[in-house]
Design an enzyme around this catalytic site. Sequence first.
Site, mmCIF file in Angstrom:
data_model
loop_
_atom_site.group_PDB
_atom_site.id
_atom_site.type_symbol
_atom_site.label_atom_id
_atom_site.label_comp_id
_atom_site.label_asym_id
_atom_site.label_seq_id
_atom_site.Cartn_x
_atom_site.Cartn_y
_atom_site.Cartn_z
ATOM 1 N N ASN A 4 -42.496 9.674 10.808
ATOM 2 C CA ASN A 4 -42.168 8.551 11.778
ATOM 3 C C ASN A 4 -42.839 8.478 12.881
ATOM 4 O O ASN A 4 -42.801 9.735 13.550
ATOM 5 C CB ASN A 4 -40.710 8.207 11.700
ATOM 6 C CG ASN A 4 -39.971 9.362 11.852
ATOM 7 O OD1 ASN A 4 -40.230 10.350 11.858
ATOM 8 N ND2 ASN A 4 -38.766 8.933 12.575
ATOM 9 N N GLU A 55 -42.225 6.818 16.614
ATOM 10 C CA GLU A 55 -41.847 5.840 17.423
ATOM 11 C C GLU A 55 -42.688 5.216 18.510
ATOM 12 O O GLU A 55 -43.566 5.808 19.189
ATOM 13 C CB GLU A 55 -40.234 6.430 17.583
ATOM 14 C CG GLU A 55 -39.433 6.423 16.447
ATOM 15 C CD GLU A 55 -38.062 6.884 16.620
ATOM 16 O OE1 GLU A 55 -37.750 7.210 17.941
ATOM 17 O OE2 GLU A 55 -37.298 7.036 15.736
ATOM 18 N N ASN A 56 -41.777 4.221 19.224
ATOM 19 C CA ASN A 56 -42.680 3.680 20.407
ATOM 20 C C ASN A 56 -41.713 3.102 21.334
ATOM 21 O O ASN A 56 -40.350 2.798 20.897
ATOM 22 C CB ASN A 56 -43.237 2.493 19.796
ATOM 23 C CG ASN A 56 -44.490 2.162 20.940
ATOM 24 O OD1 ASN A 56 -44.233 1.228 21.810
ATOM 25 N ND2 ASN A 56 -45.758 2.297 20.762
ATOM 26 N N ALA A 57 -42.036 3.225 22.675
ATOM 27 C CA ALA A 57 -40.955 2.733 23.731
ATOM 28 C C ALA A 57 -40.825 1.239 23.683
ATOM 29 O O ALA A 57 -39.635 0.849 23.752
ATOM 30 C CB ALA A 57 -41.770 2.885 25.066
ATOM 31 N N TYR A 96 -39.685 -0.510 20.835
ATOM 32 C CA TYR A 96 -39.033 0.088 19.742
ATOM 33 C C TYR A 96 -39.522 -0.404 18.327
ATOM 34 O O TYR A 96 -39.776 0.239 17.477
ATOM 35 C CB TYR A 96 -37.537 -0.325 19.934
ATOM 36 C CG TYR A 96 -36.553 0.546 20.656
ATOM 37 C CD1 TYR A 96 -37.364 1.659 21.769
ATOM 38 C CD2 TYR A 96 -35.409 0.672 20.943
ATOM 39 C CE1 TYR A 96 -36.651 2.316 22.474
ATOM 40 C CE2 TYR A 96 -34.776 1.400 21.715
ATOM 41 C CZ TYR A 96 -35.341 2.336 22.540
ATOM 42 O OH TYR A 96 -34.486 3.232 23.594
ATOM 43 N N CYS A 105 -42.507 4.037 10.021
ATOM 44 C CA CYS A 105 -41.711 5.038 9.269
ATOM 45 C C CYS A 105 -42.580 5.862 8.760
ATOM 46 O O CYS A 105 -43.665 5.845 8.538
ATOM 47 C CB CYS A 105 -40.886 4.063 8.368
ATOM 48 S SG CYS A 105 -39.726 3.085 8.675
ATOM 49 N N GLU A 158 -42.809 6.887 5.687
ATOM 50 C CA GLU A 158 -43.499 6.275 4.363
ATOM 51 C C GLU A 158 -44.951 5.367 4.904
ATOM 52 O O GLU A 158 -45.827 5.414 3.882
ATOM 53 C CB GLU A 158 -42.349 5.329 3.604
ATOM 54 C CG GLU A 158 -41.227 6.136 3.200
ATOM 55 C CD GLU A 158 -40.147 6.147 4.128
ATOM 56 O OE1 GLU A 158 -40.348 5.988 5.403
ATOM 57 O OE2 GLU A 158 -39.053 6.133 3.673
ATOM 58 N N CYS A 168 -36.022 2.433 4.106
ATOM 59 C CA CYS A 168 -35.559 1.139 4.694
ATOM 60 C C CYS A 168 -36.214 0.169 3.715
ATOM 61 O O CYS A 168 -37.075 0.339 2.979
ATOM 62 C CB CYS A 168 -36.048 1.045 6.320
ATOM 63 S SG CYS A 168 -37.599 0.655 6.324
#
Length: 143
Positions: free
Chosen positions: A44, A46-48, A50, A55, A57, A88
Amino acid sequence: MDDELDALFEAAREAAASAYAPYSRYPVGAALRARSGRVHSGCNVENAAYPQGTCAEAGAIAAMALAGDREIAEVVVFGPGGDLATPCGGCRQKLREFAAPNTEIHVADSGGVRATFTLADLLPHSFGPDNLRDADPPKGGKP
Ligand code: THU
């Protein structure tokens, strides 16, 4: 675990170590074994902003497509423990594109594989490429 599953588990565990998850602090790794036998993995990211995070996958599927594989034979998702790191909803659909209803998806943590599901368990009555192929041709309507 058989040797192939063992290798997939290791690939997912290694991928999780590369996760970029400063916001959730929930690192995930995913590894897919393609029909070709090759293993593709992702983590995964992530990013500021959101919702722009991706993910594990999704990363593994992108790596698989880039390598030229199109069929997923088996999946391991490796999470940090506690409750199961089940894919998810969006990732279930992403997997659906390249996996069969009976494809096994193993959910793991540092203790090993915790649970095994088929894709159909996780995404019953799913919509996939066949639904589009089998559709009746459109009657009327503007393109
Ligand atoms: N996450 C995944 O990468 N895969 C899953 O199957 C479940 C959730 C990520 C998304 C987010 O970066 C973090 O885990 C917490 O939701």
